[in-house]
Design an enzyme around this catalytic site. Structure first.
Site, PDB file in Angstrom:
ATOM      1  N   THR A  15       0.810  -1.229   0.000  1.00  0.00           N
ATOM      2  CA  THR A  15       0.000   0.000   0.000  1.00  0.00           C
ATOM      3  C   THR A  15       0.835   1.267   0.000  1.00  0.00           C
ATOM      4  O   THR A  15       0.458   2.263  -0.635  1.00  0.00           O
ATOM      5  CB  THR A  15      -0.896  -0.010   1.266  1.00  0.00           C
ATOM      6  OG1 THR A  15      -1.676  -1.191   1.240  1.00  0.00           O
ATOM      7  CG2 THR A  15      -1.811   1.186   1.319  1.00  0.00           C
ATOM      8  N   ASP A  59       1.897  -7.194  -3.968  1.00  0.00           N
ATOM      9  CA  ASP A  59       1.179  -7.186  -2.700  1.00  0.00           C
ATOM     10  C   ASP A  59       1.921  -8.205  -1.825  1.00  0.00           C
ATOM     11  O   ASP A  59       2.325  -9.262  -2.317  1.00  0.00           O
ATOM     12  CB  ASP A  59      -0.274  -7.628  -2.930  1.00  0.00           C
ATOM     13  CG  ASP A  59      -1.104  -7.495  -1.671  1.00  0.00           C
ATOM     14  OD1 ASP A  59      -1.928  -6.571  -1.610  1.00  0.00           O
ATOM     15  OD2 ASP A  59      -0.928  -8.325  -0.750  1.00  0.00           O
ATOM     16  N   SER A  60       2.071  -7.901  -0.546  1.00  0.00           N
ATOM     17  CA  SER A  60       2.911  -8.793   0.263  1.00  0.00           C
ATOM     18  C   SER A  60       2.283 -10.169   0.464  1.00  0.00           C
ATOM     19  O   SER A  60       2.941 -11.088   0.930  1.00  0.00           O
ATOM     20  CB  SER A  60       3.249  -8.146   1.601  1.00  0.00           C
ATOM     21  OG  SER A  60       2.153  -8.179   2.458  1.00  0.00           O
ATOM     22  N   SER A  61       1.027 -10.331   0.095  1.00  0.00           N
ATOM     23  CA  SER A  61       0.418 -11.680   0.154  1.00  0.00           C
ATOM     24  C   SER A  61       1.085 -12.607  -0.854  1.00  0.00           C
ATOM     25  O   SER A  61       0.985 -13.832  -0.737  1.00  0.00           O
ATOM     26  CB  SER A  61      -1.066 -11.625  -0.192  1.00  0.00           C
ATOM     27  OG  SER A  61      -1.669 -10.557   0.447  1.00  0.00           O
ATOM     28  N   ASP A  92       0.945  -6.648   5.439  1.00  0.00           N
ATOM     29  CA  ASP A  92       0.264  -7.911   5.766  1.00  0.00           C
ATOM     30  C   ASP A  92       1.226  -9.028   6.168  1.00  0.00           C
ATOM     31  O   ASP A  92       0.967  -9.755   7.119  1.00  0.00           O
ATOM     32  CB  ASP A  92      -0.594  -8.388   4.583  1.00  0.00           C
ATOM     33  CG  ASP A  92      -1.827  -7.519   4.394  1.00  0.00           C
ATOM     34  OD1 ASP A  92      -2.115  -6.696   5.286  1.00  0.00           O
ATOM     35  OD2 ASP A  92      -2.495  -7.653   3.353  1.00  0.00           O
ATOM     36  N   THR A 167       4.420  -8.994  15.287  1.00  0.00           N
ATOM     37  CA  THR A 167       3.235  -9.645  14.718  1.00  0.00           C
ATOM     38  C   THR A 167       2.291  -8.545  14.262  1.00  0.00           C
ATOM     39  O   THR A 167       2.162  -7.531  14.950  1.00  0.00           O
ATOM     40  CB  THR A 167       2.520 -10.464  15.824  1.00  0.00           C
ATOM     41  OG1 THR A 167       3.405 -11.491  16.252  1.00  0.00           O
ATOM     42  CG2 THR A 167       1.233 -11.110  15.345  1.00  0.00           C
ATOM     43  N   THR A 278       3.244 -20.838  21.241  1.00  0.00           N
ATOM     44  CA  THR A 278       1.911 -20.575  21.797  1.00  0.00           C
ATOM     45  C   THR A 278       1.042 -19.761  20.829  1.00  0.00           C
ATOM     46  O   THR A 278       1.550 -18.912  20.100  1.00  0.00           O
ATOM     47  CB  THR A 278       1.990 -19.843  23.158  1.00  0.00           C
ATOM     48  OG1 THR A 278       0.654 -19.504  23.557  1.00  0.00           O
ATOM     49  CG2 THR A 278       2.813 -18.578  23.106  1.00  0.00           C
ATOM     50  N   GLN A 279      -0.245 -20.014  20.863  1.00  0.00           N
ATOM     51  CA  GLN A 279      -1.188 -19.230  20.059  1.00  0.00           C
ATOM     52  C   GLN A 279      -1.380 -17.833  20.640  1.00  0.00           C
ATOM     53  O   GLN A 279      -1.908 -16.947  19.969  1.00  0.00           O
ATOM     54  CB  GLN A 279      -2.563 -19.918  20.042  1.00  0.00           C
ATOM     55  CG  GLN A 279      -2.574 -21.196  19.284  1.00  0.00           C
ATOM     56  CD  GLN A 279      -3.934 -21.894  19.317  1.00  0.00           C
ATOM     57  OE1 GLN A 279      -4.940 -21.309  19.685  1.00  0.00           O
ATOM     58  NE2 GLN A 279      -3.946 -23.141  18.915  1.00  0.00           N
TER      59      GLN A 279
HETATM   60  N1  ASP Z   1      -2.223  -5.844   1.157  1.00  0.00           N
HETATM   61  C1  ASP Z   1      -1.152  -4.928   1.429  1.00  0.00           C
HETATM   62  C2  ASP Z   1       0.132  -5.719   1.450  1.00  0.00           C
HETATM   63  O1  ASP Z   1       0.467  -6.318   2.450  1.00  0.00           O
HETATM   64  C3  ASP Z   1      -1.397  -4.196   2.689  1.00  0.00           C
HETATM   65  C4  ASP Z   1      -0.316  -3.210   3.046  1.00  0.00           C
HETATM   66  O2  ASP Z   1       0.503  -2.819   2.246  1.00  0.00           O
HETATM   67  O3  ASP Z   1      -0.256  -2.787   4.207  1.00  0.00           O
HETATM   68  O4  ASP Z   1       0.832  -5.767   0.462  1.00  0.00           O
END
Ligand code: ASP
Length: 344
Positions: A15, A59-61, A92, A167, A278-279
């Site tokens: 973003t 996108d970091s996903s 993310d 986190t 741990t969760q």
């Molecule tokens: N979806 C975006 C990413 O992780 C969110 C961000 O940039 O904060 O790439």
């Protein structure tokens, strides 16, 4: 007069690098080669900034270990010529990415600061400018010729954290990250205050080693009340699987029925590494504190203590990638390699 510090800004996507297209009003990736023209405030900083960008920002996903290597190589190839590094990624998966980079950069003696933002840099109410400007200030902070911080860090919303302790906690708040088990390394207000006692002291007499072999044959097994033995079994028997981060309850507790114990102990005896995290977002695994955890140690589950899941994943990728023998693996897993675990 000392010359200005040289900072390398690496843009991978997310973003932070978005601006609104004047005509279509849609969000589009920003041309990072034009960064100084687009964010004139950066010219007021007392450092020389050069920038590099992924050819196609992501996108970091979509991050994976190949991108981790790309980031590490960008740092490696520019290491000698620069005093500090700021890496922009989506928030993310920033804790995963920066944790992995912390293990990949052995004997790091310069600051590597990850940051990003919740709102694009082109928005009026953006958090991007403060995050970016302060990250650059931190990356160029030197005292008596030495960097004030020389670890892989994550800076977000006025706080600098050790990256492998973080986190992502909120998808909405500007304060998106937390580090429950380790205090911030710095806080930014009117002044930038470094928490010197908690900053790692680097080994200056060794050269940087960049570890590029990462193992992806790992999984997370998150327990929940009612999880079926079939699900546990199918995860533990995935072919080629080398390591599992098992997310347990509270202080590291798990069901202690015979069937569950047998599944785990069989998988471990066949060579699978199972680490217990741990969760809970804060606190530590304390194997043996309850009956429901004492068996885990006995069957060879490794205790990740107060490590985050993100960091445990990164440590497994790193240690399995280096390919150490079983007894060495256990030894290194139990050590603090990059300040990621509290050893009492
Ligand atoms: N979806 C975006 C990413 O992780 C969110 C961000 O940039 O904060 O790439």
């Amino acid at each position: 007069m000392t010359s200005k510090r040289k900072i390398l800004l690496i843009y991978t996507g997310g973003t932070i690098g978005m601006v609104k297209d004047h005509e279509s009003k849609a969000l589009k990736a920003f041309d990072f080669s034009q960064i100084l023209e687009n964010i004139p405030e950066l010219k007021q900083l007392d450092c020389d900034i050069t920038s590099l960008s992924f050819d196609e920002p992501i996108d970091s996903s979509n991050m994976n270990t190949q991108y981790y290597v790309q980031i590490a190589e960008m740092i490696e190839q520019n290491y000698e010529q620069h005093d500090g590094f700021v890496v922009l990624t989506g928030s993310d998966t920033m804790s995963y990415i920066s944790s992995a980079i912390s293990f990949m950069l052995e004997y790091l003696t310069k600051p590597v600061i990850f940051t990003g933002s919740q709102l694009p840099i082109g928005y009026l109410r953006t958090d991007a400018k403060e995050n970016l400007i302060t990250s650059i200030e931190i990356a160029s902070a030197y005292e008596d010729g030495l960097p004030v911080v020389s670890e892989v860090c994550l800076y977000f919303e006025y706080k600098l954290y050790r990256a492998n302790r973080t986190t992502k906690l909120s998808a909405e708040q500007f304060e998106a990250f937390t580090s429950m088990n380790y205090p911030p390394l710095a806080e930014s207000g009117v002044h930038l205050n470094f928490n010197q006692d908690f900053i790692e002291v680097p080994t200056f007499d060794k050269k940087l080693i960049v570890r590029k072999n990462l193992c992806s044959d790992i999984a997370i097994l998150k327990l929940f009340p009612g999880i079926s033995l079939d699900v546990v079994k199918s995860i533990l028997t995935i072919s080629n699987l080398k390591g599992i981060v098992m997310e347990t309850y509270g202080a590291g507790n798990a069901p202690n029925n015979k069937e569950f114990i047998d599944l785990l102990s069989n998988a471990i005896s066949k060579g699978l590494y199972v680490v217990n995290v741990t969760q809970c977002v804060g606190g530590s695994v304390l194997s043996g504190h309850y009956e429901t955890s004492s068996f885990l140690k006995n069957i060879g589950v490794l205790d990740a203590k107060d490590m985050t899941t993100e960091s445990a994943i990164a440590k497994l990728m790193y240690l399995l990638g280096v390919g150490v023998e079983k007894d060495k693996f256990t030894h290194y897993f139990n050590q603090s390699l990059r300040g990621e675990i509290t050893i009492k």
